[in-house]
Scaffold this active site. Structure first.
Site, PDB file in Angstrom:
ATOM      1  N   ASP A 129       0.842  -1.208   0.000  1.00  0.00           N
ATOM      2  CA  ASP A 129       0.000   0.000   0.000  1.00  0.00           C
ATOM      3  C   ASP A 129       0.875   1.255   0.000  1.00  0.00           C
ATOM      4  O   ASP A 129       1.822   1.341   0.778  1.00  0.00           O
ATOM      5  CB  ASP A 129      -0.906   0.015   1.244  1.00  0.00           C
ATOM      6  CG  ASP A 129      -1.893  -1.152   1.252  1.00  0.00           C
ATOM      7  OD1 ASP A 129      -1.925  -1.901   0.261  1.00  0.00           O
ATOM      8  OD2 ASP A 129      -2.623  -1.306   2.246  1.00  0.00           O
ATOM      9  N   LYS A 172      -0.041  10.010   1.852  1.00  0.00           N
ATOM     10  CA  LYS A 172       0.141  11.218   2.685  1.00  0.00           C
ATOM     11  C   LYS A 172       1.466  11.145   3.453  1.00  0.00           C
ATOM     12  O   LYS A 172       1.797  10.111   4.035  1.00  0.00           O
ATOM     13  CB  LYS A 172      -0.998  11.331   3.710  1.00  0.00           C
ATOM     14  CG  LYS A 172      -2.355  11.579   3.072  1.00  0.00           C
ATOM     15  CD  LYS A 172      -3.349  12.073   4.114  1.00  0.00           C
ATOM     16  CE  LYS A 172      -4.684  12.391   3.467  1.00  0.00           C
ATOM     17  NZ  LYS A 172      -5.650  11.290   3.574  1.00  0.00           N
ATOM     18  N   GLU A 217      -0.525 -11.008  -8.385  1.00  0.00           N
ATOM     19  CA  GLU A 217      -1.805 -10.608  -8.979  1.00  0.00           C
ATOM     20  C   GLU A 217      -1.785  -9.135  -9.423  1.00  0.00           C
ATOM     21  O   GLU A 217      -2.197  -8.800 -10.531  1.00  0.00           O
ATOM     22  CB  GLU A 217      -2.944 -10.865  -7.979  1.00  0.00           C
ATOM     23  CG  GLU A 217      -3.538 -12.242  -8.160  1.00  0.00           C
ATOM     24  CD  GLU A 217      -3.712 -13.034  -6.858  1.00  0.00           C
ATOM     25  OE1 GLU A 217      -3.235 -12.593  -5.793  1.00  0.00           O
ATOM     26  OE2 GLU A 217      -4.329 -14.106  -6.931  1.00  0.00           O
TER      27      GLU A 217
HETATM   28  N1  SAH Z   1       1.074  -8.814  -2.802  1.00  0.00           N
HETATM   29  C1  SAH Z   1      -0.199  -8.899  -3.523  1.00  0.00           C
HETATM   30  C2  SAH Z   1      -1.238  -7.909  -2.977  1.00  0.00           C
HETATM   31  C3  SAH Z   1      -0.856  -6.456  -3.054  1.00  0.00           C
HETATM   32  S1  SAH Z   1      -2.069  -5.369  -2.309  1.00  0.00           S
HETATM   33  C4  SAH Z   1       0.059  -8.664  -4.996  1.00  0.00           C
HETATM   34  O1  SAH Z   1       1.120  -8.153  -5.353  1.00  0.00           O
HETATM   35  O2  SAH Z   1      -0.807  -9.009  -5.800  1.00  0.00           O
HETATM   36  C5  SAH Z   1      -1.312  -5.107  -0.728  1.00  0.00           C
HETATM   37  C6  SAH Z   1      -1.806  -6.113   0.302  1.00  0.00           C
HETATM   38  O3  SAH Z   1      -1.067  -5.924   1.485  1.00  0.00           O
HETATM   39  C7  SAH Z   1      -3.281  -5.937   0.676  1.00  0.00           C
HETATM   40  O4  SAH Z   1      -3.920  -7.178   0.624  1.00  0.00           O
HETATM   41  C8  SAH Z   1      -3.209  -5.373   2.095  1.00  0.00           C
HETATM   42  O5  SAH Z   1      -4.321  -5.751   2.890  1.00  0.00           O
HETATM   43  C9  SAH Z   1      -1.914  -5.958   2.609  1.00  0.00           C
HETATM   44  N2  SAH Z   1      -1.259  -5.146   3.632  1.00  0.00           N
HETATM   45  C10 SAH Z   1      -0.993  -3.826   3.530  1.00  0.00           C
HETATM   46  N3  SAH Z   1      -0.403  -3.361   4.648  1.00  0.00           N
HETATM   47  C11 SAH Z   1      -0.277  -4.424   5.477  1.00  0.00           C
HETATM   48  C12 SAH Z   1       0.251  -4.578   6.785  1.00  0.00           C
HETATM   49  N4  SAH Z   1       0.747  -3.529   7.446  1.00  0.00           N
HETATM   50  N5  SAH Z   1       0.211  -5.788   7.352  1.00  0.00           N
HETATM   51  C13 SAH Z   1      -0.316  -6.849   6.685  1.00  0.00           C
HETATM   52  N6  SAH Z   1      -0.836  -6.762   5.440  1.00  0.00           N
HETATM   53  C14 SAH Z   1      -0.820  -5.572   4.833  1.00  0.00           C
END
Ligand code: SAH
Length: 213
Positions: free
Chosen positions: A118, A122, A193
């Protein structure tokens, strides 16, 4: 990621034999779950789990743990996982990555994958980014000798930030590319994905590899 509430996902996760319920209790003892001393590699924020499932298929002598904070996403990974019950080297944890140091002991994790984390755009949320210096410090606390982190994203701002954080944290940048699929590093690349989705949209994929010093 936009989240739908998936009814029953919390219950399904609680019952799944592939998710670890009280991961803190296994700190320092993860090899017992796998029944061997093979290295443990983790993906933080695994989403629906396509990447880590494929890594586990390709590398039966490595143990994998996928970490995801949302039940509604993790449930999709479990749905895929149950179709391969003979696979012995992959478990999931539903948790917030910030507490990773409560779950793994010093040196217990051989390698960390971060894929399409993610962006937290900000400034005031910078420390929540999984490549922030705060997170790198947490990773350093659990990585084994010779271990490291590979990070992929299509988000250029997040990638630039991550390169800065690697330097600020005093980690060694082993290599990086701003167009993985057209680079020398693409051989053996396992697509996630998000990687499929964003590269189909025409976005180049950035990747860096770094190790704590
Ligand atoms: N790695 C996958 C998904 C990417 S989206 C791909 O590349 O297809 C990012 C994912 O990380 C989301 O499912 C979100 O819920 C998870 N995520 C984000 N921050 C996180 C955190 N601090 N702890 C655990 N999971 C997290």
């Amino acid at each position: 990621m936009r989240l739908k509430n998936v009814p029953g996902s919390r219950e399904a996760i609680a019952e799944s034999e592939f998710t670890i319920k009280n991961p803190e209790e296994l700190k320092g003892k993860w090899h017992e779950i796998f029944g061997n001393d093979n290295p443990i590699h983790i993906e933080i924020g695994m989403g629906k789990g396509a990447f880590i499932m494929e890594m586990a298929r390709r590398n039966p002598n490595i143990n994998y743990i996928g970490i995801e904070k949302y039940s509604s996403v993790l449930i999709r990974a479990i749905e895929k996982r149950v179709q391969e019950p003979l696979m012995k080297n992959l478990f999931f944890i539903r948790m917030e990555a910030e507490y990773i140091g409560d779950v793994f002991d010093k040196g217990e994790v051989g390698y960390i994958y971060l894929n399409f984390s993610d962006p937290w755009p900000k400034d005031r949320h910078a420390k929540r980014r999984l490549t922030s210096r705060q997170f790198l410090e947490r990773y350093k606390g659990i990585l084994a000798e010779g271990g490291g982190v590979t990070f992929k994203t299509d988000n250029v701002s997040l990638f630039d930030f991550s390169l800065e954080e690697v330097e600020a944290a005093g980690w060694k940048l082993q290599n990086y590319t701003r167009d993985l699929h057209n680079s020398e590093y693409n051989e053996g690349n396992v697509m996630t994905e998000y990687e499929k989705k964003f590269s189909e949209m025409g976005n180049p994929i950035c990747r860096l590899v770094t190790t704590p010093v």
